[in-house]
Design an enzyme around this catalytic site. Structure first.
Site, PDB file in Angstrom:
ATOM      1  CD  GLN A 224      -5.437   3.029  -8.982  1.00  0.00           C
ATOM      2  OE1 GLN A 224      -5.304   2.045  -9.258  1.00  0.00           O
ATOM      3  NE2 GLN A 224      -5.036   3.168  -7.314  1.00  0.00           N
TER       4      GLN A 224
ATOM      5  CG  HIS B  53     -10.310   1.252   1.052  1.00  0.00           C
ATOM      6  ND1 HIS B  53     -11.681   0.979   0.461  1.00  0.00           N
ATOM      7  CD2 HIS B  53      -9.313   1.697   0.833  1.00  0.00           C
ATOM      8  CE1 HIS B  53     -10.291  -0.198  -1.072  1.00  0.00           C
ATOM      9  NE2 HIS B  53      -9.301   0.474  -0.280  1.00  0.00           N
TER      10      HIS B  53
ATOM     11  N   GLY C  89      -1.152   0.910  -4.465  1.00  0.00           N
ATOM     12  CA  GLY C  89      -0.062   1.306  -5.125  1.00  0.00           C
ATOM     13  C   GLY C  89       0.435   2.362  -6.126  1.00  0.00           C
ATOM     14  CG  PHE C  90      -0.633   1.368  -9.940  1.00  0.00           C
ATOM     15  CD1 PHE C  90       0.385   1.377 -10.649  1.00  0.00           C
ATOM     16  CD2 PHE C  90      -0.540  -0.075  -8.935  1.00  0.00           C
ATOM     17  CE1 PHE C  90       0.943   0.282 -10.971  1.00  0.00           C
ATOM     18  CE2 PHE C  90       0.117  -1.205  -8.960  1.00  0.00           C
ATOM     19  CZ  PHE C  90       0.810  -1.109 -10.110  1.00  0.00           C
TER      20      PHE C  90
ATOM     21  N   GLY D 252      -3.457  -4.928  -8.405  1.00  0.00           N
ATOM     22  CA  GLY D 252      -2.626  -4.335  -9.710  1.00  0.00           C
ATOM     23  C   GLY D 252      -2.685  -3.341  -9.633  1.00  0.00           C
TER      24      GLY D 252
ATOM     25  CD  GLU E 133     -14.158   0.101   1.973  1.00  0.00           C
ATOM     26  OE1 GLU E 133     -13.375  -0.166   2.352  1.00  0.00           O
ATOM     27  OE2 GLU E 133     -14.410   1.447   1.503  1.00  0.00           O
TER      28      GLU E 133
ATOM     29  CB  SER F 102      -6.837  -4.171  -2.442  1.00  0.00           C
ATOM     30  OG  SER F 102      -8.446  -3.398  -2.563  1.00  0.00           O
TER      31      SER F 102
ATOM     32  CB  CYS G 297      -9.355   1.184  -4.386  1.00  0.00           C
ATOM     33  SG  CYS G 297      -8.344   0.511  -4.149  1.00  0.00           S
ATOM     34  CG  LEU G 298      -8.603  -1.534  -9.669  1.00  0.00           C
ATOM     35  CD1 LEU G 298      -7.770  -1.451 -10.824  1.00  0.00           C
ATOM     36  CD2 LEU G 298      -8.374  -3.237 -10.048  1.00  0.00           C
TER      37      LEU G 298
ATOM     38  CG  ASN H 188      -4.772  -1.600   0.523  1.00  0.00           C
ATOM     39  OD1 ASN H 188      -3.399  -1.403   0.424  1.00  0.00           O
ATOM     40  ND2 ASN H 188      -5.260  -2.772   0.092  1.00  0.00           N
TER      41      ASN H 188
ATOM     42  N   GLY I 105      -9.645  -3.463  -6.079  1.00  0.00           N
ATOM     43  CA  GLY I 105      -9.026  -4.083  -6.029  1.00  0.00           C
ATOM     44  C   GLY I 105      -7.518  -4.577  -6.240  1.00  0.00           C
TER      45      GLY I 105
END
Length: 382
Positions: free
Chosen positions: A271, A351, A311-312, A241, A353, A49, A267-268, A309, A239
């Site tokens: 989203q 996260h 940024g989006f 981006g 985990e 990530s 996380c990703l 962690n 992940g």
């Protein structure tokens, strides 16, 4: 500190930090972010990530416990660079096999120490995350500034398919214990297909420890190929981006939702589930990166300390009627969890985990198993 050549960190706005090179020599660029975790630097470096990100650790002493072969969270190192205040001269841990500096050099990671990380963090907090570059082994400010300003930024950047596995594989390792190290997976109760958008190993370990037979597939795997494996549930990994360009994943998730397949995202993956469900995402000012973020479970009222962690984030004002909020950040009120009300699917922004910790949100893995047993009823408030 002797035997360390000079290094520079230059931000795209022209701010210059001088220090010493503690890793590989050369130049690297990326989005500069700050992480407030006190431990876990090796896990951070190996977290996919962090692809295309230069990580600033706010805790002043980094490297105290060295590095070892067991604390990898993926098959390689993905952080674009590392920025710290102080590199201790003494490594003290019975698990250490090498120093942080030797580890950085071995893996080709450009890093700088001696930086006023408090000042850097204030800049990123006030002005937002921005592009930067580290030049190690030389002090060419113009070269570093040009590299920083050439970095295009993470908005619109699809990195999930870049860091993903190229081949489908089975995962059979469970969690680490003090006496035995990593142990074998528990007897399988469910077959879970995990999409690798940049998955961390400890996510797979925690699912395996709970009796999940795991098949890990590449990010761009079509839904039809996954359904042919007859999974009891589909996991959407973390992940790097921007999630919006990952149209291949969004399309596959919509198919799983339409079929009523239980889905769990982190996380990703959180989203992407939101986008597949009709919500929107947005780029945050400086994101959340750390292991001390308070999050409230809206169903239980419990406050949880979490690892973060990203940024989006998912825009809370964009949730359609069939999506409900389940968790919110107590730092800034941003959305941290969602659940579908019509199909067995839910996700979490942080996260759970959390290797190396904290583990307050590990119950979400049990909730996933519950959804594979009880379906959408498992996601309703008690």
């Amino acid at each position: 500190m002797p035997n360390h050549p000079p290094a520079l960190l230059v931000l795209a706005d022209g701010t210059v930090f001088r220090g010493i090179a503690i890793g590989a020599t050369g130049i690297t660029s990326g989005e500069v972010v700050f992480n407030t975790a006190m431990t876990g630097y090796q896990e951070i470096l190996t977290d996919p990530s962090y692809s295309r990100q230069i990580v600033t650790l706010t805790y002043p002493h980094i490297g105290n416990v060295g590095c070892n072969p067991e604390d990898f969270e993926s098959a390689g190192n993905y952080a674009a660079g590392l920025v710290i205040r102080d590199l201790p001269l003494q490594v003290s841990s019975w698990r250490a096999t090498q120093s942080l500096s030797d580890y950085l050099k071995q893996h080709g990671i450009v890093a700088i120490a001696g930086v006023d990380t408090r000042k850097l963090t204030r800049i990123l907090r006030d002005r937002g995350a921005q592009a930067g570059a580290i030049v190690a082994g030389e002090v060419d400010e113009a070269k570093a500034l040009a590299a920083a300003r050439a970095f295009p930024g993470l908005a619109g950047m699809d990195l999930a398919k870049v860091v993903s596995t190229r081949e489908t594989f089975a995962w059979e390792q469970a969690e680490w214990s003090l006496e035995k190290g990593y142990v074998s997976a528990a007897e399988a109760r469910f077959h879970v297909v995990a999409y690798d958008f940049g998955v961390k190993y400890n996510i797979l370990r925690m699912l395996a420890a709970r009796g999940c037979k795991l098949t890990v597939v590449p990010a761009e795997t079509p839904a039809a190929d996954v359904l042919a494996l007859k999974p009891d549930g589909v996991f959407l990994s973390n992940g790097p981006g921007d999630p919006e360009p990952c149209t291949y994943a969004i399309e596959a998730i919509r198919t799983f939702l339409s079929k009523g397949v239980p889905v769990f995202g982190i996380c990703l993956g959180h989203q992407l589930l939101a986008l597949a469900s009709g919500a929107r995402t947005l780029k945050m000012k400086f994101g959340h990166h750390g292991a001390n973020h308070p999050v409230k479970d809206l169903d239980s009222g419990q406050v949880l300390i979490t690892s973060q962690n990203h940024g989006f984030a998912v825009d809370p004002d964009s949730l359609p009627a069939h999506l409900r909020a389940t968790h919110v950040s107590l730092f800034d009120g941003s959305l941290q969890g969602i659940a579908r009300t019509d199909v067995p699917a839910f996700s979490f922004q942080g996260h759970p985990e959390a290797s190396p910790g904290p583990h307050d949100v590990a119950y979400l893995f049990d909730r996933f198993l519950d959804t594979m047993t009880r379906g959408v009823a498992a996601l309703q408030p008690n």
